[in-house]
Structures are given as structure tokens and as C-alpha cells.
Design a protein around this motif. Sequence first.
Motif, short mmCIF file in Angstrom:
data_model
loop_
_atom_site.label_atom_id
_atom_site.label_comp_id
_atom_site.label_asym_id
_atom_site.label_seq_id
_atom_site.Cartn_x
_atom_site.Cartn_y
_atom_site.Cartn_z
N TRP A 20 -113.83 28.42 -2.74
CA TRP A 20 -113.49 29.13 -3.98
C TRP A 20 -114.71 29.80 -4.61
N LEU A 21 -115.90 29.67 -3.98
CA LEU A 21 -117.08 30.42 -4.40
C LEU A 21 -117.32 31.56 -3.41
N SER A 22 -117.58 32.74 -3.93
CA SER A 22 -117.92 33.86 -3.05
C SER A 22 -119.30 33.63 -2.45
N GLN A 23 -119.62 34.37 -1.41
CA GLN A 23 -120.95 34.24 -0.80
C GLN A 23 -122.06 34.58 -1.80
N THR A 24 -121.79 35.55 -2.66
CA THR A 24 -122.77 35.91 -3.70
C THR A 24 -122.99 34.75 -4.65
N ASP A 25 -121.89 34.08 -5.05
CA ASP A 25 -121.99 32.93 -5.95
C ASP A 25 -122.75 31.79 -5.28
N GLN A 26 -122.45 31.55 -4.01
CA GLN A 26 -123.14 30.49 -3.29
C GLN A 26 -124.64 30.76 -3.22
N HIS A 27 -124.98 32.01 -2.94
CA HIS A 27 -126.40 32.38 -2.87
C HIS A 27 -127.07 32.21 -4.23
N ALA A 28 -126.37 32.55 -5.30
CA ALA A 28 -126.92 32.41 -6.65
C ALA A 28 -127.15 30.94 -6.99
N VAL A 29 -126.24 30.08 -6.59
CA VAL A 29 -126.41 28.64 -6.84
C VAL A 29 -127.61 28.11 -6.06
N ARG A 30 -127.76 28.54 -4.81
CA ARG A 30 -128.91 28.11 -4.03
C ARG A 30 -130.22 28.57 -4.68
N ASN A 31 -130.23 29.78 -5.22
CA ASN A 31 -131.42 30.26 -5.92
C ASN A 31 -131.76 29.37 -7.11
N ALA A 32 -130.75 28.99 -7.88
CA ALA A 32 -130.98 28.14 -9.06
C ALA A 32 -131.51 26.78 -8.64
N LEU A 33 -130.95 26.22 -7.58
CA LEU A 33 -131.38 24.90 -7.11
C LEU A 33 -132.77 24.97 -6.50
N ARG A 34 -133.09 26.10 -5.84
CA ARG A 34 -134.43 26.25 -5.27
C ARG A 34 -135.47 26.27 -6.38
N GLY A 35 -135.18 26.95 -7.47
CA GLY A 35 -136.10 26.96 -8.60
C GLY A 35 -136.26 25.60 -9.21
#
Length: 445
Positions: free
Chosen positions: A221-236
Motif C-alpha cells: 500500500w506504499l508506492s515505490q516513491t513513498d518507500q524510498h522516502a521512508v528509507r531516506n528518513a531512516l537513513r538519516g
Amino acid sequence: MKIDTTLLSEPNTDASGCASDAVYGKITARLVPLLFLCYLMAFVNRNNIGLAKLQMQTALGFSDAVYGIAASMFFIGILLFELPSNLLLRRIGARKTILRIMLLWGITSAATLFVTTPLQFYVLRFLLGVFEAGFFPGVILYLTFWYPHERRARVIALFMTAAAAAGLVTGPVSGSILKSLNHVWGLDGWQWLMILEGLPSVLLGIAAYRVLPETPAHARWLSQTDQHAVRNALRGAAESTVANQPLRQVLRNPHVYLLGFTTFSLGSATNLLIFWLPSIIEATGISDLQHVGLYAVIPNLLGTVAMVIYGRRSDRLQERRWHFVVAASVGAAGLVAIALLHGTLAGVLLASIAATCGIASAYPIFWAISTRYLSSGAAAAGIALISSIGALSGTSAALVGSIRAHTGSLDTALYLIAAQLVAGILVLAFCIRHDASDARTNHST
């Protein structure tokens, strides 16, 4: 070379390409309600003996000391198996872990209806702790797979409102079961209580296994863009925490044990309120068990609201330490006030509201601080170890039961637990400074 600017223009990301409030609102709506229900049932199954005690003691002839030992056995089971369960979660995943835990604890809780001797009571409470071990730290670990540290207080608060909201079930619902089903089909009300509040956990465990995704990458239910954005937040977030640590370094980290002592202090206060507030209310002259349950709802309901509001405030201001100090201090003052005002229902309710609101509000702030100290590599062991030390607080139930059995009053226990909570406040205020910034400094030297 063409530069991909879609992340910067995507309304579900911020200027850095990290997930926006809209994305995290979607994640919260998908994850938290089910996790809330699971944790609510964990607390119901763990704590319904608080009201069941009022019938069990008469039916089985158990003393306050027996009841206190049985309550403590649960936490010994958690203490022994919390860390192994969380380490196993990293290997088999959250879904299988939650399924295993909830199936076994639901069956064990329901089996309490067969208790006839103190030994049987001790064994089943110990097994309930063994089977529930790893649920809370496992969910906290699971949330770190989704939320960066600056968003954790509010979501942990939403999840942990189940602990306070459980009083809404163990109060009026459990009280009604005790009263209306007593002697139905040859079973006492407390036996029906164990059945009707144990088996729903099995169904919720199956639902969690089927519904919860392991990580953002598994969320359809998350788009690939959303998934990538979450990974960016967690990486930070990972870059702002202490360096990855092997298990042996986590076990040698003094901050983990200091945080463990603080949650031990919170847990002692929480357990006293959970297990003994119905008895304290009854001692004011309230004889109807259903009324006792209804009065016990009031502090839990207000504590639930306070926890959510306070967690949001801490996230908004990005301040943790003094939010914790203020909330926990209100909780300690409330415990003292219960001892001073124990003769009147109004006094007990006002004091218990202060204690419950303060302690409940302190919990999500505490875990937001704790998870920031631990990188993804250290989180499974660190969270479980802190939680295991906190689980030791359950042994205070035996001490409280012994004090009441010898003195006929809970006043001494209330003063002792309040003093212990003050000690936990001082540890976090003066030994755990500036959240993760001090931890990074200490580990880099």
C-alpha cells in the motif's frame, strides 16, 4: 546526465526527499490500530487478575502474599526470555514472532481458569510471562523499521495508549463478567474472565500475521516513491545515532543499564497501580465489584489522553529529557498523594489520576530517548535488555503483597515506590544527558 527531480516534487516527500506527514499518516493508520489491539489484549491478559483477585482469594483461599508472588512470577518469565525473543525476531521477522507470542499467551491466559492451588497459579503466571516475552520490545523494534527518531514519541504514545486503555476493559468489562457470569454453567466469574479475555488474543495473533508487512519494502500500500522516502528518513536517523555495535558492546554499555533502571522504576509504579488500585478503591468503602471497575477506568482514560498529547508535544518541540522529568515527577507525587488521601474515594481518584497521567506520559518519552541511543544493529539487543531490566519491576508485586499482608496497608509500599521513581528520574536527568548527543560523544572517546 538527466537529474531525477521526482522526489523533490512529490507531495508525499519533504525537500530532502524524506517521507512527509502524509506518508507517515498512512503508515500509522495501517500499523498502529492492530498493534494497539494486540498490546491492549496483552495488558488485559496480564492484569485482569487485579479484579479477578477480588473473587479468586475468596474462592481459592489465596493470601495477599500468594497473589503478590504469582504476579511477580509473570515478570520473571519475561526477564528470562525477553532478550532471546527479540534476537529471534531479527532472524524470523516480526509477523511470525507476534503470531507465536499471541497464540501461546492467549491459550495460557485462558488456562488460568483451571487453577486450584498456589503452585498451579505460580506456574501459569510464569508461563504467561515466558510466552509474552519479547512482545513489547519486539513492537518497539518493529516501529524503528518505519519511523525515524524525531517521529517516535507520538507513535510510541499511540501504541502505548493500549496499556492505559486496557483499564477500560479490565475495569467495566471485567467487572461486569465477574458479576453477571458468576456461577454460570458451574464456573465462577473469575474463570469466565480468563476464558473470554484469553481467546481473543489467539485471533489477533493470526490477524497480525496476515496483515502486518515486515518492512516498508513489503508494504504494497506504499508506492515505490513513498518507500524510498521512508528509507531516506531512516537513513538519516541511523546516521544520527551511535555507531553500530555488536551484542557484547551493547551488554557493556552503561547507558543501557541506566536506562534499564529508569524503566524499572516506571514499571514498579505502573504495576502497583495496575494490581492494587482496585483494592485501594474497594478499601474506601465501595463494595460492588462493577463499581470498583468503573472507578478504576477514570485514571486510565485520562492517562490515555495525556500520553498522546504529551508525546505529540515532545515530538513537536524535539525535547525529551525534561518532558520525561516533569511527567515522572507528577507520577511520583500522585503515588504519595494516594497514601496520604487513601481514606476517601475522591482523594484516591484525584491522586491516582495524577499518578497515572504522569507515569503514562513518561513512557513514550523514555522509549524515544532509548531508541535514539541504539543504532539498527544494536536495537534488537539494546531494547530487549532495557525492557528486561524493566520487567524485573514485576517482582515488586511480591514486596507490595508482603507489606500489605504484614501491615494491613499499602501506604509504606506507595512511599517506597515513589522514592524509587524519584531515583529513576534523577538517573535520567543527570546521567543520561542531551539524549543521543551525549551517547555519541561517549562512544567516540
